[in-house]
Motif scaffolding. Structure first.
Motif, PDB file in Angstrom:
ATOM      1  N   LYS A 179       0.830  -1.213   0.000  1.00  0.00           N
ATOM      2  CA  LYS A 179       0.000   0.000   0.000  1.00  0.00           C
ATOM      3  C   LYS A 179       0.862   1.259   0.000  1.00  0.00           C
ATOM      4  O   LYS A 179       0.593   2.218   0.708  1.00  0.00           O
ATOM      5  CB  LYS A 179      -0.916   0.030   1.231  1.00  0.00           C
ATOM      6  N   GLY A 180       1.946   1.199  -0.755  1.00  0.00           N
ATOM      7  CA  GLY A 180       2.777   2.390  -0.897  1.00  0.00           C
ATOM      8  C   GLY A 180       3.773   2.621   0.210  1.00  0.00           C
ATOM      9  O   GLY A 180       4.585   3.522   0.118  1.00  0.00           O
ATOM     10  N   ARG A 181       3.731   1.799   1.269  1.00  0.00           N
ATOM     11  CA  ARG A 181       4.703   2.006   2.350  1.00  0.00           C
ATOM     12  C   ARG A 181       6.003   1.280   2.018  1.00  0.00           C
ATOM     13  O   ARG A 181       6.011   0.285   1.301  1.00  0.00           O
ATOM     14  CB  ARG A 181       4.138   1.488   3.662  1.00  0.00           C
ATOM     15  N   GLU A 182       7.071   1.771   2.567  1.00  0.00           N
ATOM     16  CA  GLU A 182       8.372   1.162   2.279  1.00  0.00           C
ATOM     17  C   GLU A 182       8.983   0.492   3.509  1.00  0.00           C
ATOM     18  O   GLU A 182       9.586  -0.547   3.411  1.00  0.00           O
ATOM     19  CB  GLU A 182       9.342   2.224   1.761  1.00  0.00           C
ATOM     20  N   SER A 183       8.854   1.135   4.675  1.00  0.00           N
ATOM     21  CA  SER A 183       9.505   0.553   5.851  1.00  0.00           C
ATOM     22  C   SER A 183       8.436   0.074   6.819  1.00  0.00           C
ATOM     23  O   SER A 183       7.382   0.698   6.967  1.00  0.00           O
ATOM     24  CB  SER A 183      10.403   1.574   6.533  1.00  0.00           C
ATOM     25  N   PHE A 184       8.729  -1.037   7.474  1.00  0.00           N
ATOM     26  CA  PHE A 184       7.763  -1.653   8.367  1.00  0.00           C
ATOM     27  C   PHE A 184       8.422  -1.921   9.707  1.00  0.00           C
ATOM     28  O   PHE A 184       9.611  -2.260   9.780  1.00  0.00           O
ATOM     29  CB  PHE A 184       7.237  -2.958   7.763  1.00  0.00           C
ATOM     30  N   ALA A 185       7.618  -1.769  10.762  1.00  0.00           N
ATOM     31  CA  ALA A 185       8.192  -1.841  12.109  1.00  0.00           C
ATOM     32  C   ALA A 185       8.716  -3.229  12.424  1.00  0.00           C
ATOM     33  O   ALA A 185       9.696  -3.379  13.130  1.00  0.00           O
ATOM     34  CB  ALA A 185       7.141  -1.438  13.136  1.00  0.00           C
TER      35      ALA A 185
END
Length: 1455
Positions: A179-185
């Motif tokens: 969904k367009g995000r690049e970094s994830f926690a």
């Protein structure tokens, strides 16, 4: 340095995930497996308890970064101790007797280093309804970064894990999931349905992948059920995806499958709208849980119930086991229980806020904060929580039927800080830890009257007390045990419950086993060992050094002293030139038989004689107390050299074999003299040159191998203690030349190999007990002879019939799995392949002639569940190591009729029963450096020992002597570099040398030694842990005084108003109005100090020589030993420099201090004289210090200032002001400065003394969060190395003449690599000259070549070493081939793992100039034909590749 190699030297040890499941066996196997082992008297021990033992115990799965390990828990019942004394020697029992068990230990099944870090682990269970009688096993599900899922199951035929399915949701076609995000926690999180019907994986924070499990029948068209003997592992059939955003679920915190529903029900904990600390009074209860019923066939997921108004700090869900059901929500200040019908709350402290005033909350009896807790279920209504401070809490659900009335929390013991807990079966749990040693704990739940035996309470209370001091296995270091073993009362009672049906539950715990962890390595320094040898040179000089590491946190904080190579403690040494061999022998005298029966264990019997073989004579020494030469007074053959000496007939006789004959001796008197002649007539002519070349003994047989390749067997008669020669007619007729042979004695009442053959009569125990002289029956067993022919075939014969029971074609090629060839033709395709490539691969001339086995050994160390190891040394120095295992394949049964016809026509007449279920799997020895074999006649190099310093294993002599020690069925390989090549080795146990050893170096020095007793050897490197009970931050080495200054911080409780008043800016004059604040609480503050530690000479605990305390709210950030040039007296002084910062909140301007101390250490006094020379307060935090050409460089906040030292004060000379935000590290070479910033990457400066100016040469323009920096020196090239927060390393270089560098302003990238762990420290070490071979051209490798050793937060240690271009190109093309040629565990791709991870930031990929030795080390494990083929494909030879890899290992064999 244009090219480099990445090498992992010490794999990670900090455990991230742990889980338990029936992986290697099904629960039904337990009933059949345990009962036959128990002896008859067990029934008398168990009159009171109805269930014997502990029920089926599942396996333990642990992962540490990219290491996956599978363990089985071995329990020892109390009551059959009669046959245990051999096993108890190797592993002293911990923790007394509890619930009928005297001990339990972890035994390794398999261990893998994966090409990817494991993010989370799930166990797909095989269904609970067929648990009791079910033959099905569980599977392991691993998830990896981004969105990779691998399902692994245990495969009996290879005794290891195989991948059953792989699911990948990353790459271009799945890009829309982000969904367009690049970094994830966080990486993918997996949870599994308790009945094993499906599993859920949360990827990218908002996509739920449902993995549907296959039905019980296995996959369609799969022969899994037939091949593995009827037990099938659970498998995944298909997967589909639920987009949580469509269900209006955002910000998922946790999810879990709950018990007690017909279909799988998934409960998700999520936050509707985010809040933050400033909004808490207005917006507090933002979390909710939603329960979805998952229908995997319809792919529908209706919402069936939900609960709202949960606190914003809820973070964890626990599924309450059947029959209660429901879910526990763990928050920082409260614990909530919710099910479809009921709910209740327990407040844990004063911060718990009810949603509205009408809601009543029950409060716990003590205050605790539960953020970052881990939990597991001990029983169906008691959960155990492990808090962030390492306390264990018990949470009891007070319930009536399925209705939970209230929650009750009680304190238990303190333990290690955990990263995960799992319950292992019904009576064990495992505390996995990244910060300390992980523990296997047995728990026992009784009603109020404890079921422990009366004496057991004290034993449990003092875990150390019941182990004899010699065998204590160095446990004192693990402070977690002392925490569990302190004076607290062990039982803990629940509070008085009002309903009658819930009786009081008491839990008692005892630690059974622990796994050593040296991580997280925050910092380390490289110093001299106490027993260093100042005259050592070359590789031997490396074992003068040790690594002192800061590891752990809080009460698990410790100093880990790591020594890669063992340096024995020498008792005495003597020069004996020309020594060829050493043997120690026992002598059981029939006269003093009475006193021998008193000494129970034969392991404590002293050796009687030491036989030393010289070139032309033999010396005999008596060894009971002192060594005295008795050569003149004994009947030993002393006129020539000895080939072998050993004991026979239960240590009543000694046999001494020399080249032409043998003597049997009783003590000092000869009882029989044998001479060997050639046997068959045509050999009689050349009988002069046939002499004994090697000997192998298995009481009462002696196998002799002659120099002409024939073998002879000496058969002993125990009743008369005499020997007779058997010429072995079987081998006389055959013309095949034997290259190596050995006898294998399968000891014990139940010989292991006997179980691998199928004939029932063999299992009844044919061997009669041999009566010893003192009336004790000796342990009978079977004896086998292992042979290797010139052709490379290995055969096993039973002794004395000499019928072949097992044969392997082309043993020398080193296949991964070996099975009996008679049963393997159809299934094994690799042999056909090897036949074809035989002709093709030899276009290039490769040294094929030394592909023959020169030494064999097969051994099984004592213990209940041990399996034999088989070792072969090839002529080119390769060591093949195999571990035996049992596999009953169904396809073998059809061929057994064929075998019986063949074996009945056997010439020997005895019908041989083939060991058709025996298999061997190859053990990788990638930490062992192979040695260049010399052309002269090889001497035997393997010396087995049962007990040296309390450990079993074997010693490998030669030019690279190495210890192989066996722990938990795994070999730990520890080199011994300090004496150079070792010619002969033997064990020695007498009055002055307790379980020690003797060896002779190639210089002709005989040394009598013991193993250093304080080291723990059950680790990748030997380690000594020194508990600090505080968090260590930074350590440095003061070489002149041999001291280690160390920053530690200790948490201290302080009143809140005192803490707050220190956070006020004194100049501003703001005062807090105390009247309207009710400040009566306490607050934990870390107090810092610098301890100056001295290593102890005797090897005991380290002594604190001095302590420098910091002021309140002042943190010590860095400590360094600096050499400053005093500008007034022109002298150099060495001082200790400390940089600090005041931490007082965001309202106070940052300040720090520079402190200079002089240290005068006197050996007499216990304290060193530490005196403050100078202190100065500066603006900004002093985060890094270094000395450059007599000046002191100080990084204070955003400035870097260079100071000169006048003898009384520091005055600034030059400064550099470009915008570093906070300097993480400073490195200096000559007048160059490398500066790493926390956010702005690296800066490269130079210092010119003439104009006294600091100039910026170049910088990296990208943004990078640095962790550590260092210069990499290769000849005359200087490169800059940096590691970052995304677990990468990058190498930059300064090239002002290259146009891309913007006239030299910009640093250019030379290489980049993903290490997969946070690198916290680099250490520059000069590489060792690798060319110890004579044929290497002189001066070919650069002398000024340095490698960088690094430590990581996972507890791993590695190095990055420069390579020359030719080697790099060769190894890189080999690496590309190996990506496809090796089958990778869990299907991971090594190339994608080693790509630079930029976490969504723009990054221009740099050159791929680092080769990965983690992949290259698989080359040695390939079968020989594959190795030749791959070498041929890349246009080189196998010997060239092996020599390159070996040079790299030699060049980096530090410590």
């Amino acid at each position: 340095m244009s090219y480099a190699a990445y090498k992992l030297m010490h794999p990670p040890t900090g455990i991230d995930n742990c889980a338990s499941g029936f992986i290697t066996h099904s629960p039904a196997d337990f009933a059949s497996r345990i009962l036959p082992v128990q002896t008859e008297d067990i029934d008398s021990v168990w009159p009171s308890t109805p269930t014997p033992g502990v029920g089926p115990i599942p396996n333990l799965i642990v992962t540490a970064a990219n290491v996956l390990e599978l363990y089985v828990v071995r329990v020892q019942e109390d009551g059959n101790n009669a046959n245990k004394d051999s096993a108890s020697l190797a592993q002293p029992q911990r923790g007394g007797v509890m619930a009928g068990l005297s001990g339990a230990s972890l035994e390794l099944v398999c261990s893998y280093r994966l090409h990817g870090n494991v993010e989370s682990v799930g166990v797909l269970s095989s269904g609970a309804e067929e648990r009791t009688g079910g033959r099905r096993r569980d599977s392991i599900i691993l998830t990896f970064e981004d969105a990779k899922i691998s399902v692994l199951e245990f495969d009996d035929s290879v005794y290891g894990l195989r991948t059953s399915s792989m699911h990948c949701f990353e790459g271009p076609q799945w890009l829309h999931l982000k969904k367009g995000r690049e970094s994830f926690a966080r990486g993918p999180l997996i949870k599994v349905d308790p009945l094993g019907r499906c599993a859920g994986v949360l990827v990218y924070g908002l996509q739920m992948i449902i993995l549907k499990a296959a039905e019980a029948g296995g996959l369609a068209g799969d022969d899994g059920a037939s091949s593995t003997g009827g037990s099938v592992s659970a498998r995944i059939q298909s997967s589909y995806m639920i987009s949580l955003r469509d269900l209006d679920v955002k910000h998922v915190k946790d999810f879990i499958f709950v018990h007690g529903y017909i279909e799988p029900v998934l409960v998700i904990l999520h936050e509707k709208e985010l809040t933050w600390a400033g909004r808490l009074p207005y917006k507090h209860h933002t979390c909710l849980i939603s329960a979805l019923s998952i229908s995997t066939t319809l792919k529908q997921h209706p919402l069936i119930w939900s609960a709202t108004n949960l606190p914003h700090d809820a973070y964890k869900l626990l599924a309450v086991p059947s029959p209660i059901g429901g879910v526990l929500v763990v928050c920082a200040n409260t614990v909530h229980y919710h099910s479809q019908s009921a709910s209740c709350i327990l407040a844990l402290n004063n911060y718990a806020v009810p949603v509205d005033s009408s809601q009543e909350m029950s409060r716990s009896s003590f205050n605790v904060e539960l953020d970052a807790a881990n939990a597991t279920w001990l029983s169906n209504d008691v959960a155990m929580l492990s808090t962030k401070s390492g306390e264990l809490l018990l949470l009891t659900l007070v319930h009536d039927g399925r209705i939970v009335q209230k929650l009750d929390l009680s304190k238990s013991k303190a333990s290690v800080l955990t990263s995960g807990i799992t319950t292992v079966g019904s009576s064990f749990f495992f505390l996995g830890s990244r910060l300390g040693d992980s523990l296997l704990v047995q728990f026992h739940c009784g009603s109020s009257s404890s079921m422990l035996t009366p004496g057991a309470k004290e034993e449990v209370g003092d875990i150390e007390g019941d182990i004899p001091s010699t065998k204590r296995l160095r446990r004192s270091s693990s402070d977690a045990l002392q925490d569990m073993a302190n004076d607290e009362e062990l039982s803990l009672y629940g509070s008085d419950l009002n309903n009658a049906q819930s009786a009081q539950k008491t839990f008692s715990f005892t630690v059974r086993d622990s796994l050593i962890n040296v991580g997280p390595l925050k910092d380390f320094s490289y110093g001299l060992r106490m027993n260093a040898d100042p005259n050592a040179t070359g590789v031997a000089k490396q074992s003068n050094y040790e690594l002192v590491c800061c590891s752990g946190h809080g009460k698990n904080g410790a100093l880990c002293v790591l020594q890669r190579s063992i340096r024995p403690e020498v008792i005495t040494q003597e020069a004996i030139p020309g020594c060829k061999g050493l043997w120690t022998v026992y002598h059981k005298n029939s006269r003093n038989q009475a006193e021998h029966s008193k000494t129970a264990a034969e392991d404590d019997e002293y050796h009687a004689y030491l036989i030393i073989s010289l070139e032309s004579r033999t010396m005999v020494l008596q060894t009971v107390s002192n060594l005295e030469e008795v050569t003149e007074n004994v009947d030993y053959f002393v006129q020539g050299s000895t080939i072998y000496a050993g004991n026979l007939f239960g240590r009543r006789r000694v046999i001494q074999v020399y080249s032409r004959g043998a003597r049997i001796l009783d003590g000092a008197f000869m009882t029989q003299d044998l001479s060997f002649r050639a046997t068959n007539s045509e050999a009689a002519t050349n009988s002069q040159n046939s002499a004994v070349s090697s000997v192998s003994i298995a009481d009462p047989y002696v196998l002799l191998m002659m120099t002409d390749g024939s073998i002879q067997l000496l058969v002993g008669d125990p009743s008369t203690c005499t020997m007779s020669i058997n010429n072995l007619a079987v081998f006389q007729s055959s013309k095949k030349s034997i290259t190596a042979c050995a006898l294998y004695h399968d000891r014990g009442t139940e010989p292991w190999l006997r179980t691998t053959s199928t004939d029932a009569w063999l299992l009844t125990g044919v061997g009669e007990a041999i009566e010893g002289p003192d009336g004790t029956p000796h342990d009978q067993g079977d004896i086998y002879c292992v042979l290797c022919y010139e052709s490379g075939t290995l055969e096993i014969y039973d002794v004395p019939n000499f019928s072949c029971v097992f044969s392997v074609d082309s043993f020398v090629s080193g296949r991964i799995y070996l099975g009996d060839d008679l049963f393997q033709e159809s299934s094994d395709d690799s042999q056909k392949l090897s036949k074809n490539s035989e002709g093709a691969g030899h276009g290039r001339k490769d040294n094929n002639q030394n592909l023959k086995v020169v030494e064999l050994a097969m051994h099984r160390w004592p213990g209940e569940n041990t399996r034999p190891f088989l070792f072969g040394i090839l002529a080119d120095g390769t060591i093949l190591c195999y571990h035996a295992y049992l596999y009953e394949g169904l396809e073998n049964a059809s061929k057994s009729e064929v075998v019986s016809i063949q074996s009945s026509s056997n010439p020997s007449g005895a019908s041989a029963s083939r060991l058709k279920n025996l298999r061997f799997s190859r053990v990788p020895l990638d930490t062992y450096t192979r040695e260049e074999m010399s052309a002269e006649t090889p001497f035997p190099r393997i010396t087995m020992f049962k007990n040296v310093g309390g450990y079993p294993g074997f010693f490998l002599s030669g030019s690279r002597p190495t210890w192989f020690m066996k722990f938990r069925e795994r070999l730990r390989i520890h080199p011994q570099l300090c004496d150079g090549p070792i010619i002969a080795f033997t064990v020695l146990h007498n009055m002055y040398c307790n379980h020690g050893f003797i060896y002779v170096t190639s210089q002709g020095t005989l040394k009598i030694c013991q193993l250093p007793s304080l080291l723990s050897y059950d680790n990748y490197w030997p380690v000594q842990k020194i508990p600090l009970k505080a968090t260590p931050h930074q350590v440095t080495y003061f070489a002149e005084k041999n001291l280690y200054p160390l920053i530690v911080s200790v948490p201290v409780l302080k009143p809140v108003n005192q803490v707050l008043s220190s956070m006020v800016d004194q100049e501003g004059g703001h005062q807090i109005e105390h009247d309207n604040l009710n400040l009566d609480g306490t607050y934990t503050v870390e107090e810092f100090e610098v301890r100056i530690l001295e290593p102890e000479n005797s090897g005991g605990q380290w002594q604190t020589k001095g302590t420098i305390r910091m002021q309140s709210s002042e943190n010590a950030l860095t400590v360094r030993v600096v050499t400053l040039s005093n500008t007034t007296t022109r002298e150099n002084v060495t001082l200790l420099a400390i940089g600090t910062a005041y931490v007082q909140g965001e309202d106070v301007a940052a300040r720090g201090r520079v402190l200079l101390f002089s240290v005068d250490s006197t050996s007499e006094s216990s304290q060193a004289a530490v005196s403050e020379v100078y202190s100065k307060e500066m603006k900004g935090a002093i985060s890094a210090l270094a000395s450059i050409q007599g000046y002191l460089l100080v990084a204070s906040g955003p400035k870097v200032i260079l100071h000169k030292w006048t003898g009384s004060e520091l005055s600034g000379v030059a400064f550099f002001d470009a915008p570093p935000l906070y300097v993480v590290s400073l490195n200096i070479v000559k007048n160059f400065i490398l500066l790493g910033d926390i956010h702005k990457s690296i800066y490269f400066l130079s210092w010119k003394e003439q104009g006294s100016q600091l100039t910026l040469l170049a910088k990296d323009f990208g943004s990078l969060d640095c962790f550590a920096t260092e210069f990499l020196i290769d000849g005359s090239t200087l490169s800059l190395m940096v590691s970052d927060d995304q677990k990468n390393v990058q190498i930059f270089y300064y090239a002002p003449k290259v146009s891309e560098s913007w006239k030299g302003q910009k640093l250019l990238s030379r290489a980049e690599f993903h290490v997969g762990a946070h690198v916290t420290k680099f250490l520059r070490l000069q590489m060792l000259p690798a060319s110890d071979r004579t044929n290497a051209p002189a001066g070919s490798d650069k002398t000024n070549r340095f490698a960088l050793m690094f430590g990581t937060l996972d507890g791993s240690i590695g190095c990055i070493a420069p390579l020359d271009e030719l080697t790099f190109r060769r190894l890189q093309s080999l690496q590309k081939k190996l990506v496809d040629a090796v089958s990778h565990v869990a299907g991971l791709n090594p190339r994608s793992f080693r790509q630079f991870h930029s976490n969504g930031k723009a990054h221009r990929p740099g050159p791929d100039s680092i080769v990965d030795c983690e992949l290259l080390c698989h080359y040695d494990m390939l079968p020989f034909e594959h190795q030749l083929e791959i070498a041929n494909q890349i246009g080189t030879t196998r010997s060239q590749i092996i020599s390159n890899l070996n040079d790299l290992t030699l060049g980096t064999s530090f410590l």
